[in-house]
Motif scaffolding. Structure first.
Motif, PDB file in Angstrom:
ATOM      1  N   TYR A  10     -13.121 -85.622-114.244  1.00  0.00           N
ATOM      2  CA  TYR A  10     -12.059 -85.690-115.239  1.00  0.00           C
ATOM      3  C   TYR A  10     -11.851 -87.125-115.708  1.00  0.00           C
ATOM      4  O   TYR A  10     -12.279 -88.091-115.061  1.00  0.00           O
ATOM      5  CB  TYR A  10     -10.753 -85.117-114.671  1.00  0.00           C
ATOM      6  CG  TYR A  10     -10.221 -85.821-113.444  1.00  0.00           C
ATOM      7  CD1 TYR A  10      -9.338 -86.890-113.540  1.00  0.00           C
ATOM      8  CD2 TYR A  10     -10.601 -85.403-112.162  1.00  0.00           C
ATOM      9  CE1 TYR A  10      -8.847 -87.535-112.413  1.00  0.00           C
ATOM     10  CE2 TYR A  10     -10.121 -86.039-111.028  1.00  0.00           C
ATOM     11  CZ  TYR A  10      -9.252 -87.106-111.160  1.00  0.00           C
ATOM     12  OH  TYR A  10      -8.770 -87.738-110.048  1.00  0.00           O
ATOM     13  N   HIS A  11     -11.206 -87.242-116.866  1.00  0.00           N
ATOM     14  CA  HIS A  11     -10.807 -88.545-117.408  1.00  0.00           C
ATOM     15  C   HIS A  11      -9.355 -88.809-116.996  1.00  0.00           C
ATOM     16  O   HIS A  11      -8.516 -87.902-117.034  1.00  0.00           O
ATOM     17  CB  HIS A  11     -10.906 -88.556-118.935  1.00  0.00           C
ATOM     18  CG  HIS A  11     -12.294 -88.290-119.450  1.00  0.00           C
ATOM     19  ND1 HIS A  11     -13.293 -89.237-119.426  1.00  0.00           N
ATOM     20  CD2 HIS A  11     -12.830 -87.182-120.017  1.00  0.00           C
ATOM     21  CE1 HIS A  11     -14.392 -88.725-119.951  1.00  0.00           C
ATOM     22  NE2 HIS A  11     -14.143 -87.473-120.323  1.00  0.00           N
ATOM     23  N   SER A  30     -10.299 -94.419-117.161  1.00  0.00           N
ATOM     24  CA  SER A  30     -11.249 -94.235-116.063  1.00  0.00           C
ATOM     25  C   SER A  30     -11.875 -92.846-116.119  1.00  0.00           C
ATOM     26  O   SER A  30     -11.246 -91.876-116.559  1.00  0.00           O
ATOM     27  CB  SER A  30     -10.548 -94.408-114.707  1.00  0.00           C
ATOM     28  OG  SER A  30      -9.913 -95.655-114.623  1.00  0.00           O
ATOM     29  N   ASP A  31     -13.096 -92.758-115.674  1.00  0.00           N
ATOM     30  CA  ASP A  31     -13.760 -91.480-115.430  1.00  0.00           C
ATOM     31  C   ASP A  31     -13.823 -91.299-113.920  1.00  0.00           C
ATOM     32  O   ASP A  31     -14.348 -92.170-113.205  1.00  0.00           O
ATOM     33  CB  ASP A  31     -15.165 -91.461-116.014  1.00  0.00           C
ATOM     34  CG  ASP A  31     -15.158 -91.352-117.525  1.00  0.00           C
ATOM     35  OD1 ASP A  31     -14.170 -90.826-118.073  1.00  0.00           O
ATOM     36  OD2 ASP A  31     -16.127 -91.816-118.157  1.00  0.00           O
ATOM     37  N   TYR A  38     -21.104 -87.351-117.145  1.00  0.00           N
ATOM     38  CA  TYR A  38     -21.222 -88.746-117.568  1.00  0.00           C
ATOM     39  C   TYR A  38     -21.950 -88.852-118.909  1.00  0.00           C
ATOM     40  O   TYR A  38     -21.577 -89.637-119.782  1.00  0.00           O
ATOM     41  CB  TYR A  38     -21.955 -89.548-116.498  1.00  0.00           C
ATOM     42  CG  TYR A  38     -22.274 -90.964-116.909  1.00  0.00           C
ATOM     43  CD1 TYR A  38     -21.326 -91.968-116.823  1.00  0.00           C
ATOM     44  CD2 TYR A  38     -23.541 -91.295-117.407  1.00  0.00           C
ATOM     45  CE1 TYR A  38     -21.611 -93.273-117.212  1.00  0.00           C
ATOM     46  CE2 TYR A  38     -23.835 -92.591-117.789  1.00  0.00           C
ATOM     47  CZ  TYR A  38     -22.875 -93.572-117.700  1.00  0.00           C
ATOM     48  OH  TYR A  38     -23.161 -94.855-118.092  1.00  0.00           O
ATOM     49  N   GLY A  75     -20.155 -88.693-122.391  1.00  0.00           N
ATOM     50  CA  GLY A  75     -19.275 -89.762-122.862  1.00  0.00           C
ATOM     51  C   GLY A  75     -19.765 -90.354-124.174  1.00  0.00           C
ATOM     52  O   GLY A  75     -20.966 -90.376-124.469  1.00  0.00           O
TER      53      GLY A  75
END
Length: 317
Positions: A63-64, A68-69, A202, A205
């Motif tokens: 999650y975001h 931050s991821d 990832y 993004g």
């Protein structure tokens, strides 16, 4: 334990404990203390608890959160008592640094800093460090799969070569070894699955740095796919080795039962003869003769010998 690293001339250098943590590009937390969690909170990074990391919902693992991821995978490693386990590892990726949080000891986190300069993507940015760590994890999982293959080669060579002639203790050891390798394979497959999910998350993004690293992400995804195929192959080998070992154990047990059954059959005719002459009826002429006792013994020996020769002729002995 807290370990902080920064890129220096193309490799990762560990910061001194008293150094400013804001200089770090990678912060590795192993069983973090409250004071260490507070340090990261001061840098704007919320460190999840172990209970939060163990949450199995996919929305709780990928999650975001703000800038931050947060990505959690499950990797094989060692517990605090050095027992092999599979535990969660959380990657918190920001534009300034990568933070990893773990409560067990996967080997890649101890070896990556030495190899970071030789990684496929380098280690200049937090994104590159993340993919370098994933590359190290993939290499470690590949090594573990290779180790499983070698262990199965040893078990198969022993079981198929010697077969039911193996002592029962050796067969039990072989079965236990196959079971341990099967358990390890399960942990590896879980690691491959969660790493694949993390890379997929990832890769979605939109950051420019990620767009430049997408070829590396695709390469890692292909590696994971290849390892999954290898894991499937090893899974079938584990099933074969387990079935073969159990079959040899059954053959050994059947041979033992057969011997016991034959021995019991050898003593059955003499027992019948002894039972007849032990009934003590009033009219049994043989009991009053001098040759009665030798005759009874001779009949018992002859019946046992005839039974033995018959079983030998049939191939039951």
């Amino acid at each position: 334990m807290l370990a902080a690293f920064r890129n220096v001339a193309g490799h990762l250098e560990r910061l001194a404990p008293e150094a400013d943590l804001s200089l770090a590009q990678w912060v590795d937390l192993y069983r973090p203390l409250d004071s260490q969690v507070a340090l990261l909170a001061g840098l704007g990074v919320a460190v999840p608890t172990l209970a939060e990391m163990e949450e199995i919902e996919i929305s709780a693992r990928l999650y975001h959160e703000g800038n931050s991821d947060v990505m959690t995978v499950v990797l094989p490693g060692l517990s605090t008592t050095k027992d092999p386990i599979a535990g969660p590892v959380t990657f918190i990726l920001t534009s300034a640094r990568l933070v990893t949080v773990r409560h067990h000891a996967p080997r890649p986190f101890d070896t990556y800093a030495e190899h970071a300069g030789r990684a496929m993507v380098g280690c200049a940015t937090p994104d590159q460090i993340l993919l370098g760590l994933v590359e190290e994890c993939v290499a470690r999982l590949a090594d573990l799969l290779e180790g499983i293959g070698k262990a199965l080669d040893q078990v198969s060579g022993t079981v198929f070569t010697v077969g039911p002639g193996l002592p029962p203790a050796d067969l039990q050891t072989a079965l236990q070894k196959v079971g341990r390798e099967g358990d390890l394979l399960g942990r590896i497959r879980l690691g491959l699955l969660t790493l694949e999910r993390m890379l997929s998350f990832y890769g979605q993004g939109e950051a420019k740095a990620r767009a430049e690293l997408r070829p590396a992400v695709k390469a890692l995804m292909r590696d994971l796919a290849a390892l999954n195929v290898h894991a499937d192959f090893l899974g079938s080998r584990i099933g074969l080795a387990s079935d073969a070992t159990l079959g040899m154990i059954n053959l050994a047990q059947n041979a033992t039962v057969r011997i016991v059954s034959v021995v019991a059959a050898l003593f059955l005719p003499p027992t019948l003869i002894a039972s007849v002459y032990g009934m003590n009826f009033a009219v049994m002429p043989e009991l009053a003769t001098a040759w009665g006792y030798p005759m009874a013994l001779g009949l018992m020996v002859a019946s046992a010998l005839f039974t033995y020769l018959y079983f030998k002729w049939k191939g039951w002995l």
